[in-house]
Design an enzyme around this catalytic site. Structure first.
Site, mmCIF file in Angstrom:
data_model
loop_
_atom_site.group_PDB
_atom_site.id
_atom_site.type_symbol
_atom_site.label_atom_id
_atom_site.label_comp_id
_atom_site.label_asym_id
_atom_site.label_seq_id
_atom_site.Cartn_x
_atom_site.Cartn_y
_atom_site.Cartn_z
ATOM 1 N N LYS A 57 1.302 -0.985 -0.068
ATOM 2 C CA LYS A 57 0.273 0.301 -0.083
ATOM 3 C C LYS A 57 0.707 1.267 -0.012
ATOM 4 O O LYS A 57 0.486 2.809 -0.615
ATOM 5 C CB LYS A 57 -0.964 -0.018 1.232
ATOM 6 C CG LYS A 57 -2.499 -0.728 1.111
ATOM 7 C CD LYS A 57 -3.236 -0.541 0.185
ATOM 8 C CE LYS A 57 -4.284 -1.268 0.886
ATOM 9 N NZ LYS A 57 -4.558 -2.185 1.323
ATOM 10 N N SER A 82 -9.101 1.521 9.121
ATOM 11 C CA SER A 82 -8.088 1.292 9.648
ATOM 12 C C SER A 82 -7.042 0.213 9.905
ATOM 13 O O SER A 82 -6.682 -0.055 10.530
ATOM 14 C CB SER A 82 -9.410 -0.203 10.394
ATOM 15 O OG SER A 82 -9.983 -1.320 9.512
ATOM 16 N N GLU A 213 -9.568 -14.264 -4.097
ATOM 17 C CA GLU A 213 -10.177 -13.799 -3.040
ATOM 18 C C GLU A 213 -10.471 -15.088 -1.960
ATOM 19 O O GLU A 213 -10.367 -16.114 -2.229
ATOM 20 C CB GLU A 213 -11.730 -13.298 -3.884
ATOM 21 C CG GLU A 213 -11.237 -12.112 -4.747
ATOM 22 C CD GLU A 213 -12.959 -12.191 -5.127
ATOM 23 O OE1 GLU A 213 -13.044 -10.047 -5.120
ATOM 24 O OE2 GLU A 213 -13.486 -12.401 -5.793
ATOM 25 N N GLY A 217 -15.717 -13.922 0.386
ATOM 26 C CA GLY A 217 -15.955 -12.289 -0.034
ATOM 27 C C GLY A 217 -15.506 -12.456 -1.516
ATOM 28 O O GLY A 217 -14.495 -11.784 -2.263
ATOM 29 N N ASP A 219 -16.358 -11.003 -3.901
ATOM 30 C CA ASP A 219 -17.558 -10.332 -4.466
ATOM 31 C C ASP A 219 -16.935 -10.144 -6.156
ATOM 32 O O ASP A 219 -17.534 -9.905 -7.222
ATOM 33 C CB ASP A 219 -17.545 -9.471 -4.308
ATOM 34 C CG ASP A 219 -15.822 -8.254 -4.162
ATOM 35 O OD1 ASP A 219 -15.157 -8.547 -3.332
ATOM 36 O OD2 ASP A 219 -15.811 -7.640 -4.347
ATOM 37 N N SER A 317 1.017 -9.399 -0.602
ATOM 38 C CA SER A 317 0.864 -8.368 -0.211
ATOM 39 C C SER A 317 1.311 -7.229 0.995
ATOM 40 O O SER A 317 0.965 -6.617 0.950
ATOM 41 C CB SER A 317 -0.493 -8.529 -0.773
ATOM 42 O OG SER A 317 -1.580 -9.040 0.537
HETATM 43 C C1 LIG Z 1 -5.302 -3.611 0.850
HETATM 44 C C2 LIG Z 1 -4.053 -5.038 0.955
HETATM 45 C C3 LIG Z 1 -5.401 -6.297 -0.081
HETATM 46 C C4 LIG Z 1 -6.265 -5.720 -1.019
HETATM 47 O O1 LIG Z 1 -6.011 -4.782 -2.094
HETATM 48 P P1 LIG Z 1 -6.768 -4.208 -3.238
HETATM 49 O O2 LIG Z 1 -5.764 -2.936 -3.920
HETATM 50 O O3 LIG Z 1 -7.910 -3.343 -2.228
HETATM 51 O O4 LIG Z 1 -7.270 -4.901 -4.035
HETATM 52 C C5 LIG Z 1 -3.996 -7.035 0.123
HETATM 53 N N1 LIG Z 1 -3.073 -7.404 0.791
HETATM 54 C C6 LIG Z 1 -2.912 -6.299 2.267
HETATM 55 C C7 LIG Z 1 -2.011 -6.811 2.493
HETATM 56 C C8 LIG Z 1 -3.539 -4.838 1.843
HETATM 57 O O5 LIG Z 1 -3.388 -4.634 2.527
#
Ligand SMILES: *Cc1c(COP(=O)(O)O)cnc(C)c1O
Length: 332
Positions: A57, A82, A213, A217, A219, A317
């Site tokens: 992010k 959050s 996903e 969830g 969607d 991620s």
């Molecule tokens: C926000 C987040 C996601 C999902 O990312 P999107 O861009 O909303 O699809 C996945 N993994 C982590 C660790 C995140 O912080």
């Protein structure tokens, strides 16, 4: 009627990479013989759990704030979150000397609240505004702050600069390992996968981009099947970064155009994958961060193409998980 152009183009991801150069970490790509044996593929794990503030992010948040005009810089950035987006905007604001207001529910995890405040510490105009998610309207609070203070709202996924920034994770991965047959990416609101798919398909036109996903969830999977954005009730899953009830107005058309399909994994598979990362790769990965890897490690998954013999990129991620909770998951 011709379809409206997609919100981002490959050049936007390349421009984001320039802005992030020397600021974001170029995270390592991890390999595991055990994982390869289990999947039958050659897996390349892009370790965004080692990114600044612990998740990809930071890429999108920084790319967005870095493009503020002088007036926007003075008034500052506003975010509701959050989770990891809050920390991303707070850290980007600190680095760029832009004040940030983060609107968080009063029962947000203490560790996330503390981390966000730490990034803002000593910065004039920066603060966390707490609200009661049961009695107060978050959007109204945000609207009021935006109007009163002239702040710019940065949403967590549905923004071209955020999407482009997230795509730099895939750009670095392909830069480092070369051609891939497939790229597995987790999907919440779709910011990460839309950015990654945009650059991956430009660099490797034949790459199969597959979204993952949580089962509860799904969607975006439903939306792809129906050909329009489907909204579901807030899902119950341990993947708290993928609890968005719908993909975005800007992210969904990109997903529709470039993502081959979406598969889902269970919470039990996420826990098993967290254990795999801790035990084998010595990595702390949060549940949402395990989504794409969980698909790779469960080759029998419904809808997952046969990836045996393929070179597969896997975006890991994020790694922000409460340690007591992490221990609890692993003890299951
Ligand atoms: C926000 C987040 C996601 C999902 O990312 P999107 O861009 O909303 O699809 C996945 N993994 C982590 C660790 C995140 O912080």
């Amino acid at each position: 009627m011709s379809p409206s152009p997609l919100a981002i183009q490959p050049a936007d991801v390349l421009a984001a990479a320039q802005r992030l150069r020397g600021v974001a970490h170029r995270t390592p790509v991890l390999r595991s013989r055990t994982a390869d044996a289990r999947s039958g593929a050659t897996l390349f794990f892009k370790a965004e759990n080692q990114q600044r503030m612990g998740a990809f992010k930071f890429r999108g948040g920084y790319n967005a704030l870095a493009q503020f005009t002088p007036e926007q810089r003075r008034a500052g950035a506003l975010a509701f979150s959050s989770g990891n987006h809050a920390q991303a905007v707070a850290l980007a604001g600190r680095l760029l000397d832009i004040p940030t207001v983060i609107v968080m529910p009063h029962d947000a995890p203490a560790a996330k609240l503390a981390a966000t405040r730490e990034y803002q510490a000593g910065q004039a105009g920066s603060e966390v505004v707490l609200y009661d998610r049961y009695t107060e309207d978050r959007d109204a609070i945000g609207q009021r702050l935006a109007t009163e203070r002239g702040m710019t709202l940065i949403p967590p996924f549905d923004h071209p600069h955020v999407m482009a920034g997230q795509g730099t994770a895939a750009l670095e991965l392909i830069d480092e390992v070369g051609a891939l047959d497939a790229l597995l990416v987790c999907v919440g609101g779709g910011g990460l996968i839309s950015g990654c798919a945009t650059i991956a398909k430009a660099m490797l036109p034949d790459v199969r981009v597959i979204g993952v996903e949580p089962e509860a969830g799904n969607d975006t999977q439903l939306s792809l099947a129906r050909g329009e954005i489907v909204t579901i009730p807030v899902p119950r899953t341990i993947a708290d970064g993928a609890m968005s009830p719908a993909s975005g107005q800007l992210t969904f058309p990109v997903i529709q155009a470039l993502v081959e399909r979406i598969v889902t994994v269970s919470d039990a598979q996420l826990v098993e994958t967290m254990r795999f990362f801790a035990e084998r790769l010595k990595q702390v990965v949060e549940p949402t961060g395990c989504l794409a890897a969980a698909a790779a490690l469960n080759p029998g998954l419904a809808g997952l193409p046969d990836l045996r013999g393929a070179r597969v990129g896997v975006i890991v991620s994020g790694g922000n998980v409460d340690l007591p909770r992490f221990a609890e998951y692993l003890a299951r």
